[in-house]
Each structure stands twice: as structure tokens, then as C-alpha cells.
Scaffold this motif. Structure first.
Motif, short mmCIF file in Angstrom:
data_model
loop_
_atom_site.label_atom_id
_atom_site.label_comp_id
_atom_site.label_asym_id
_atom_site.label_seq_id
_atom_site.Cartn_x
_atom_site.Cartn_y
_atom_site.Cartn_z
N TRP A 116 11.02 -7.70 -0.09
CA TRP A 116 9.70 -7.84 0.55
C TRP A 116 8.58 -7.31 -0.32
O TRP A 116 7.53 -7.92 -0.44
CB TRP A 116 9.67 -7.09 1.89
CG TRP A 116 10.28 -7.86 3.02
CD1 TRP A 116 11.45 -7.57 3.67
CD2 TRP A 116 9.77 -9.04 3.65
NE1 TRP A 116 11.68 -8.50 4.65
CE2 TRP A 116 10.67 -9.40 4.66
CE3 TRP A 116 8.62 -9.82 3.44
CZ2 TRP A 116 10.47 -10.51 5.48
CZ3 TRP A 116 8.43 -10.93 4.26
CH2 TRP A 116 9.35 -11.26 5.27
N GLU A 158 2.91 -18.00 3.18
CA GLU A 158 3.51 -16.99 2.31
C GLU A 158 3.41 -15.65 3.00
O GLU A 158 2.33 -15.24 3.41
CB GLU A 158 2.71 -16.92 1.00
CG GLU A 158 3.39 -17.61 -0.16
CD GLU A 158 2.61 -17.31 -1.42
OE1 GLU A 158 3.13 -16.56 -2.25
OE2 GLU A 158 1.49 -17.81 -1.56
N LEU A 159 4.51 -14.94 3.12
CA LEU A 159 4.45 -13.68 3.87
C LEU A 159 4.59 -12.46 2.97
O LEU A 159 4.36 -11.34 3.41
CB LEU A 159 5.56 -13.64 4.91
CG LEU A 159 5.44 -14.65 6.04
CD1 LEU A 159 6.61 -14.52 6.97
CD2 LEU A 159 4.15 -14.44 6.80
N VAL A 161 2.82 -11.62 0.48
CA VAL A 161 1.56 -11.17 -0.11
C VAL A 161 0.77 -10.49 1.00
O VAL A 161 1.21 -10.51 2.15
CB VAL A 161 0.74 -12.35 -0.68
CG1 VAL A 161 1.45 -12.95 -1.87
CG2 VAL A 161 0.51 -13.41 0.38
N ASP A 162 -0.38 -9.88 0.64
CA ASP A 162 -1.20 -9.33 1.71
C ASP A 162 -0.48 -8.22 2.46
O ASP A 162 -0.50 -8.18 3.69
CB ASP A 162 -1.49 -10.47 2.73
CG ASP A 162 -2.98 -10.72 2.87
OD1 ASP A 162 -3.75 -9.94 2.34
OD2 ASP A 162 -3.33 -11.72 3.53
N MET A 163 0.18 -7.32 1.73
CA MET A 163 0.99 -6.32 2.41
C MET A 163 0.14 -5.22 3.03
O MET A 163 0.58 -4.55 3.95
CB MET A 163 2.01 -5.70 1.45
CG MET A 163 2.98 -6.69 0.84
SD MET A 163 3.93 -7.65 2.03
CE MET A 163 5.31 -6.56 2.31
N VAL A 164 -1.06 -5.00 2.51
CA VAL A 164 -1.94 -3.98 3.11
C VAL A 164 -3.19 -4.67 3.65
O VAL A 164 -3.61 -5.69 3.12
CB VAL A 164 -2.35 -2.91 2.08
CG1 VAL A 164 -1.18 -2.00 1.78
CG2 VAL A 164 -2.86 -3.53 0.80
N PHE B 84 -4.49 -11.99 6.96
CA PHE B 84 -3.67 -10.79 6.96
C PHE B 84 -3.02 -10.59 8.32
O PHE B 84 -1.83 -10.31 8.43
CB PHE B 84 -4.48 -9.55 6.59
CG PHE B 84 -3.74 -8.28 6.86
CD1 PHE B 84 -2.76 -7.85 5.99
CD2 PHE B 84 -3.98 -7.54 8.01
CE1 PHE B 84 -2.03 -6.70 6.26
CE2 PHE B 84 -3.25 -6.39 8.28
CZ PHE B 84 -2.28 -5.97 7.40
N ARG B 87 -0.19 -13.13 8.82
CA ARG B 87 0.97 -12.81 7.99
C ARG B 87 1.66 -11.56 8.48
O ARG B 87 2.87 -11.50 8.58
CB ARG B 87 0.52 -12.58 6.54
CG ARG B 87 0.19 -13.86 5.83
CD ARG B 87 -0.10 -13.60 4.37
NE ARG B 87 -0.30 -14.84 3.66
CZ ARG B 87 -1.31 -15.07 2.84
NH1 ARG B 87 -2.20 -14.13 2.59
NH2 ARG B 87 -1.41 -16.22 2.23
N LEU B 90 3.71 -12.15 11.69
CA LEU B 90 4.99 -12.81 11.44
C LEU B 90 5.95 -11.88 10.71
O LEU B 90 7.14 -11.86 10.96
CB LEU B 90 4.78 -14.10 10.64
CG LEU B 90 3.97 -15.18 11.37
CD1 LEU B 90 3.68 -16.35 10.44
CD2 LEU B 90 4.72 -15.66 12.61
N ARG B 91 5.37 -11.09 9.81
CA ARG B 91 6.20 -10.19 8.99
C ARG B 91 6.79 -9.07 9.83
O ARG B 91 7.98 -8.78 9.71
CB ARG B 91 5.32 -9.61 7.88
CG ARG B 91 6.08 -9.01 6.75
CD ARG B 91 5.22 -8.92 5.50
NE ARG B 91 3.93 -8.30 5.79
CZ ARG B 91 2.79 -8.67 5.22
NH1 ARG B 91 2.76 -9.64 4.34
NH2 ARG B 91 1.67 -8.06 5.51
N LEU B 95 10.77 -8.24 10.18
CA LEU B 95 11.35 -6.94 9.87
C LEU B 95 12.13 -6.40 11.06
O LEU B 95 13.19 -5.79 10.91
CB LEU B 95 10.26 -5.94 9.45
CG LEU B 95 9.58 -6.27 8.12
CD1 LEU B 95 8.51 -5.25 7.78
CD2 LEU B 95 10.58 -6.36 6.97
#
Lengths: 219, 219
Positions: A116, A158-159, A161-164, B84, B87, B90-91, B95
Motif C-alpha cells: 500500500w 487509483e487507491l 496515491v493520495d495517502m495523506v 482524497f 480514495r 474505499l481504501r 484495509l
């Protein structure tokens, strides 16, 4: 310090005989002593020893059951010493199994987390992390990456990316690793020489930051 | 457009709070705070995807039309935030699925809360992890101890499946004042008054029903 001396003495004494279930416990301790979220090399020595202890337990259970059968006793109803002996071995085996599974499970959690947060391809992982993965864990990483990719393909988003949460669409970064030349970022080709600073779209820079090739300059 | 100016501020507020971005934000917050997987907000996700595409198209047009880059970057920022949210929503779900895959696939009720793609993801995850467990540990253990779900074949129930902890504490806010029954069988009855809009810190299990009916949201 005192504790360490004591436990060493106990270890020396206990070596050979040992206490049932201890190997599994040591394996878990080995995992827990690592930094949270980081992998240590797979402890195959302790792991194999715990597996071996399971085998021993199993043999002893079987020989006790055979003994009871030879004596003409019902294995399920009889509560003699051999019954409880077999039970102890069974419990030790279960305990070791739980520890072994927990060890693999917790490592698998980290492996998924790598997919991830760092990258879905094994070559994207830094070499020092790759070294710590076993062949089976690498397979698991690949399989799980395929599962994530396949989901992303189906929903069309796309999942990884954009984690923060975004603050600014553009961020200032410094190149700290080697990045091949001529990479196209959204609109323009840029030359990312090491130590050079750039003003990039956050979404473009994120994968490089995750791999440690760029750092965000804040403040 | 003309009706906009005729709307009172209360109408505007309620309109704002039911905009898809607000709904998405609420769904995301709830999903993040709840220990178990929540019903998939399929329609909302589809609408949000549609809106994101629309705004992306608009922004491209603005750039072509030579509209002030500052204005464009404001639209871009807004778009980034919505993206964001989508994403991350969904993320967070994936998880959770990764964490409780065996539990979710076992419980029809939990599985019914997933989208089709999530179900496929869960099944794939479970197959991959099972394979990984088998190759790393289980096939090396004695025959009666080789399943993922049970400690050994003599276990009556699946006693190796991680489940979400519904007794964990959550912060919640009620839309209207509400009497919450914290009473569980065998306990002294306790009634908690939730005032409108006041945040409270309660066990998820106690607030679960009110949360599912939409009277309470998690923060």
C-alpha cells in the motif's frame, strides 16, 4: 541486568529439556522486539525449532494414545495420567501453532502495508527491505499486489496515491535519491538531478516520496 | 440559479449538509471510526465519481480558455480534496477487509455489506493468505492441526479467526437528543442522555443500533 543474568541461567539449565511452548513464545518475542511496522529478518532458526517441537508433541500424543489403546482403555472417557499427558502435549502444540501463525500473520500485515505505502512491484521496495522477506513472503506480496491492482482496475480509481489529506495542490520537494532522467510529470519534462529542488503537483511527487527518492520541504 | 437567492440560510445549510461531498465525508468518517465494516455506499460513490469526472473536464476547459490560473488552482484544490475523500473511503474499507477477511467471508451479514468488487477482493485476499499460511506453517504441522480457522480439528468453533472488537470506544454525536441504553444482560441498567450535537465517548456496541438507524454519527 539482574533479570538478564537470571534468565540466562534458566536458559542454560533448561536447554535440552526446555519448557513446552517456549519456542513459540520466543518467536513472538523476537517479532515484538522489532520496531513497530518494520520487519526483522525471518527467524528461521526459532521458527523451525518451534515446528520441530510440534512434531515431537504430536509423536508423544500418539504414543500415549497407543499405550492407552493397548491397555484396552477408552481414549475419550478415561482420565488417567496418560490422558492428561497427551492433553499437555496437545495444548503445547496448539500454543506453538498460535505463535507460529501469529508470527507469519503479523509479518504478512507488514508485507501488505508495504504494497500500500511503498509500491505494488517488488522491485520498488528498497533492497534492505527485500532482503528481509522470505521467498514465500515475496510471493504473498506479489499475489496481494495483484489483488489490489485488480480491484483498482475494476472500480477505475487509483487507491495507492493520495495517502495523506491534501493541503496544497503543489508542494516543494528536494531530490534525495537517484531518479532516471526525462520523466514526464503531468505537463512537463523535468530533470531531477540529486539535491535539486522543484515545485510539483503533490500527486506527481507522492510516489517518489514514498520510495524515499524525494523529500517534501515544509515550512 | 434564480431560486438560490430566495433560499433562507437554514435551507442553504440543510442543502449544504446533504451535498454529496458532505455525505461522502460523513460516510468516510463513520467508516474510519467504526470497528466493523459498514454497508457500502454504492450510489454515493458512483455520484462522487461522476462529479469528479465532470470537474476534471471543467478544469481542462478553464485551462484551455485561459482563465486565471489562481481560480483554476482553487478548483483543482477542491477536486483534490474530494478525490482524497473518495480514495480514502474505499481504501479504509479495503484495509478493514484485509484485517477481517476470514470473519467477513464467514458472516453472511458482514459480506452483504460489501460491493461486488470488494467481495471479489475479500475472496482473493483470503485465498492468498490461506495459501501463504499453508506454505509457511500449516503444511509443516501434524495433520489434525492444519486448518487456518481452527486450532485443531477437535475445536468445535472457528477459534482462530480475528473479529472486530465491538466493545471498543468511539466518539459519537447525536443529531437529536437521545436516550441511549447502555444496559446489557446481567448488568445494572444505565441510561445515557445524549444531547443534541454533544460529542460522547461510548462503547460501539451500545451505540451500534442508534448509529445504524442514522440517529448518531461517529466522529
Amino acid at each position: 541486568m539482574m533479570c538478564r543474568v537470571l534468565s540466562e541461567r534458566v536458559n542454560k539449565k533448561g536447554r535440552g529439556a526446555g519448557m513446552y511452548g517456549r519456542k513459540g513464545y520466543q518467536l513472538i518475542k523476537d517479532f515484538a522486539s522489532g520496531e513497530k511496522g518494520h520487519l526483522k529478518p525471518f527467524n528461521s532458526k526459532l521458527f523451525d525449532e518451534a515446528i520441530e517441537e510440534c512434531d515431537q508433541n504430536h509423536h508423544l500424543i500418539q504414543s500415549l494414545i497407543r499405550k492407552m489403546q493397548q491397555e484396552g482403555l477408552d481414549v475419550h472417557d478415561n482420565r488417567n495420567a496418560d490422558h492428561y499427558g497427551a492433553l499437555v502435549h496437545h495444548l503445547s502444540l496448539i500454543r506453538n501453532k498460535r505463535c507460529l501463525m501469529a508470527y507469519v500473520h503479523n509479518r504478512a500485515d507488514i508485507v501488505r502495508d508495504l504494497a500500500w505505502t511503498i509500491g505494488l512491484e517488488i522491485i520498488e521496495l528498497p533492497p534492505d527491505i527485500q532482503e528481509k522477506l522470505t521467498a514465500l513472503e515475496k510471493d504473498y506480496f506479489k499475489n496481494h499486489s495483484v489483488a489490489i491492482t485488480s480491484y483498482m482496475g475494476k472500480v477505475g480509481i487509483e487507491l495507492n496515491v493520495d495517502m495523506v489529506p491534501p493541503k496544497d495542490p503543489y508542494i516543494k520537494i528536494r531530490v534525495v535519491g537517484d531518479i532516471e532522467q526525462g520523466i514526464v510529470m503531468s505537463d512537463k519534462t523535468t530533470n531531477f538531478t540529486r539535491h535539486s529542488m522543484h515545485f510539483l503537483r503533490r500527486t506527481d511527487a507522492e510516489p517518489y516520496i514514498a520510495r524515499g527518492q524525494m523529500e517534501e520541504l515544509t515550512g | 440559479m434564480a431560486s438560490n437567492s430566495e433560499m433562507g440560510s437554514a435551507d442553504f445549510e440543510s442543502l449544504l449538509s446533504t451535498s454529496d461531498v458532505e455525505l461522502l465525508k460523513r460516510a468516510w468518517r463513520n467508516e474510519k471510526a467504526a470497528p466493523e465494516i459498514l454497508p457500502y455506499q454504492g450510489d454515493l460513490v458512483e455520484r462522487a465519481k461522476g462529479q469528479i469526472e465532470l470537474v476534471e473536464g471543467n478544469i481542462e476547459d478553464y485551462v484551455e480558455d485561459g482563465i486565471d490560473p489562481l481560480v483554476v488552482s482553487l478548483y483543482q484544490m477542491d477536486l483534490d480534496r474530494t478525490q482524497f475523500l473518495l480514495r480514502s473511503y474505499l481504501r479504509v474499507r479495503l484495509l478493514k477487509i484485509e484485517k477481517f477477511m476470514f470473519h467477513i467471508l464467514k458472516s453472511e451479514e458482514a459480506e452483504s455489506r460489501l460491493s461486488e468488487q470488494e467481495k471479489a477482493f475479500a475472496r482473493r485476499c483470503a485465498a492468498d493468505l490461506t495459501k501463504h499460511f499453508e506454505e509457511s506453517v500449516l503444511l509443516k504441522l501434524p495433520e489434525n492441526y492444519q486448518t487456518v480457522q481452527k486450532q485443531s480439528l477437535i475445536s468445535d468453533e472457528d477459534d482462530m479467526v480475528p473479529e472486530p472488537n465491538l466493545d471498543t470506544f468511539v466518539v459519537c454525536r447525536s443529531k437529536n437528543s437521545l436516550k441511549l441504553n447502555l444496559y446489557e444482560e446481567g448488568e445494572t441498567p444505565v441510561i445515557l442522555d445524549l444531547d443534541r450535537g454533544e460529542p460522547s465517548f461510548v462503547r460501539y456496541r451500545a451505540v451500534k443500533r442508534a448509529f445504524e438507524s442514522g440517529e448518531v454519527e461517529l466522529i
